[in-house]
Design an enzyme around this catalytic site. Structure first.
Site, short mmCIF file in Angstrom:
data_model
loop_
_atom_site.label_atom_id
_atom_site.label_comp_id
_atom_site.label_asym_id
_atom_site.label_seq_id
_atom_site.Cartn_x
_atom_site.Cartn_y
_atom_site.Cartn_z
N HIS A 119 -8.81 -5.73 7.56
CA HIS A 119 -7.30 -5.87 8.06
C HIS A 119 -6.90 -5.36 9.34
CE1 HIS A 119 -6.19 -7.78 4.46
NE2 HIS A 119 -6.62 -7.16 3.45
N ASP A 175 -10.01 -1.31 3.12
CA ASP A 175 -10.10 -2.19 1.90
C ASP A 175 -10.35 -3.52 2.35
OD1 ASP A 175 -7.38 -2.33 3.22
OD2 ASP A 175 -6.70 -3.82 1.72
N GLU A 176 -10.86 -4.41 1.54
CA GLU A 176 -11.08 -6.07 1.83
C GLU A 176 -11.91 -6.06 3.21
OE1 GLU A 176 -7.12 -7.74 1.11
OE2 GLU A 176 -7.79 -7.92 -0.88
N VAL A 177 -12.94 -5.30 3.47
CA VAL A 177 -13.69 -5.56 4.77
C VAL A 177 -14.56 -7.00 4.44
CG1 VAL A 177 -15.09 -4.30 6.39
CG2 VAL A 177 -13.69 -2.91 4.56
N ASP A 226 -11.44 -0.45 -3.30
CA ASP A 226 -12.05 -1.71 -3.55
C ASP A 226 -13.37 -1.84 -3.30
OD1 ASP A 226 -11.26 -3.80 -1.13
OD2 ASP A 226 -9.99 -2.36 -1.54
#
Length: 500
Positions: A119, A175-177, A226
């Site tokens: 992000h 998160d969410e890499v 996550d």
């Protein structure tokens, strides 16, 4: 635990979309405290007033500086060669400092959040930093192999740290890499024996966390969990990450797997994590372009988290962050505005504070919000409310429920429009004069009504948000229907004039 709920309750303010004016936050903070918040998780993104080489990160609506004394003090994280992007501002960040001062006055602890891996769109979209992308064409993830990537991250952390005092925690995101391991340098690195995407992820988290811990020894880094969930216990334990960070376990579902979460907490404990955080959601988790908040969904989410808390060792939980996402990512549309979701936040905070939700707690929420009837199972609340921004909730509810449907009713279900004033007729100006008079008054009246509502909404929103937010929300949620209606009225007026 307090009455069955987590002791620390942080309200997440996602400032990457529709950042409220500092003056509005000053009005809201006392209410958050009264509802049971103990702190704020401030996700600045592009609203932080970065300076020096980081200045391109500042959005036009970023919180402003004002001339004053020097910025906060503190050590700087430095990382070898590359530009010195760790400049501390020489003047205080006026609006940021004001918000932090007001939070302190309310007894609200502040935890800043700066994304340092995934992000990163708000950074990597800029040409100055595009060369630090993991995958050349995608601006979401940072390349973890470059020394300059770490220098950039550390500079961002330093500038944010400089404006905060007495911090205990600092959230470094992670998160969410997405697409991690898919860049050219990563592909080469992964060809070496024993290297895996999981180890690559952990190495970057460790590097960032180590910088925070070494430069700010009293601050503990927090990470979203996550990217850690699927990693084996052995790999996690060997990485050294559990000794450096506290994971924030997030799940925004109304039916989250309580047993699964308890097992995950046990796994994290075995790996060496001393404490964990939970992250629930009070808005921004039920639809990318959601405009109204379904309180019932979020209340259930919090009640499930209370179950997880009561099924876990008392000493494992550091606290919970109630997330309020404003965009799903930097490039997506706005979801529910903060004032629209305050009743949901109120219900969720009170449920957490009291360890459950009851008729008595509902009455207390209504009293604090100045609402006589708070509906949790539908989007409709009949009373106006007296909380800051309650007029925005009332007007957004009107627009969301009735604007499109009333315009569609006129244009698609009125027999005079569909039968004698179709696009074909309008384009060729083949209009029956009697037919026009059957629905011209209705169309003009409807347009007049909605223009008045939208004018009120725009004025209310401008008190809370910057002009760019107001424009974006109206373009997405109002203009499509209103412009359609305006065009019909214009065509009617032309046709009537042509008959005269």
């Amino acid at each position: 635990m307090e009455a069955g709920g987590p002791r620390r309750r942080l309200v997440h303010l996602d400032l990457k979309g529709a950042p409220p004016r500092a003056s509005y936050l000053a009005e809201v903070l006392p209410l958050l405290r009264a509802l049971g918040a103990t702190g704020l998780l401030l996700e600045y993104e592009d609203t932080f007033p970065y300076v020096g080489p980081l200045e391109p990160l500042r959005a036009p609506h970023a919180y402003r500086y004002r001339p004053g004394a020097g910025g906060g003090r503190g050590p700087r994280c430095r990382a070898g060669p590359g530009p010195d992007v760790s400049l501390s501002p020489r003047r205080s960040a006026g609006e940021v400092r004001a918000v932090l001062s007001q939070a302190r006055a309310q007894g609200l602890e502040v935890v800043p959040l700066v994304q340092t891996f995934g992000h990163m769109e708000f950074v990597l979209k800029h040409k100055e930093f595009a060369h630090l992308r993991e995958v050349e064409v995608f601006p979401n993830a940072l390349n973890p192999h470059k020394e300059e990537s770490r220098a950039l991250v550390k500079a961002m952390i330093d500038q944010v740290m400089a404006q905060h005092e007495d911090l205990k925690w600092f959230h470094i995101g992670c998160d969410e890499v997405y697409y991690l391991g898919e860049g050219e340098e990563s592909k080469q690195w992964l060809q070496q024996q024993g290297n895996t995407p999981e180890k690559l992820c952990l190495a970057h988290i460790k590097a960032v966390a180590s910088c925070v811990v070494s430069s700010y020894p009293t601050v503990t880094p927090i990470v979203w969990d996550d990217m850690l969930r699927g990693i084996s216990e052995e790999t996690l334990a060997e990485s050294g990450v559990p000794q450096l960070v506290q994971p924030m376990i997030w799940d925004y579902a109304a039916d989250l797997d309580v047993e699964g979460k308890v097992h995950l907490i046990e796994k994290y404990r075995r790996c060496g994590f001393s404490k964990v955080w939970f992250a629930s959601a009070f808005k921004g988790a039920t639809g990318v372009n959601q405009s109204l908040t379904l309180i019932g969904h979020h209340l259930k989410n919090h009640l499930q988290w209370l179950e997880v808390a009561s099924s876990s060792p008392a000493d494992v939980l550091e606290g919970i962050a109630l997330t309020g996402w404003q965009r799903y990512d930097h490039f997506s549309v706005l979801c529910e505005l903060l004032p629209v979701a305050i009743p949901s936040l109120a219900v969720c905070l009170q449920a957490l504070k009291n360890g459950g939700y009851s008729e008595k707690i509902k009455e207390n929420v209504e009293k604090l919000l100045g609402m006589s009837n708070l509906e949790t199972d539908t989007f409709m609340s009949t009373s106006l409310g007296t909380f800051p921004g309650s007029n925005i909730l009332t007007l957004v509810t009107q627009v969301s429920f009735y604007l499109k449907s009333s315009v569609d009713e006129l244009l698609e279900r009125n027999r005079y429009v569909t039968g004698w004033f179709s696009p074909y007729h309008r384009k060729r100006k083949i209009i029956h004069p009697i037919i026009m008079h059957h629905f011209h008054p209705d169309a003009v009246s409807l347009l007049s009504k909605w223009n008045a509502v939208v004018q009120d909404l725009q004025a209310a929103m401008e008190q809370v948000f910057h002009k760019c937010t107001v424009e974006e929300w109206l373009e997405e949620n109002v203009h499509p229907s209103l412009q359609k209606l305006q065009q019909v009225v214009d065509d009617l007026d032309k046709a009537i004039k042509a008959q005269q």
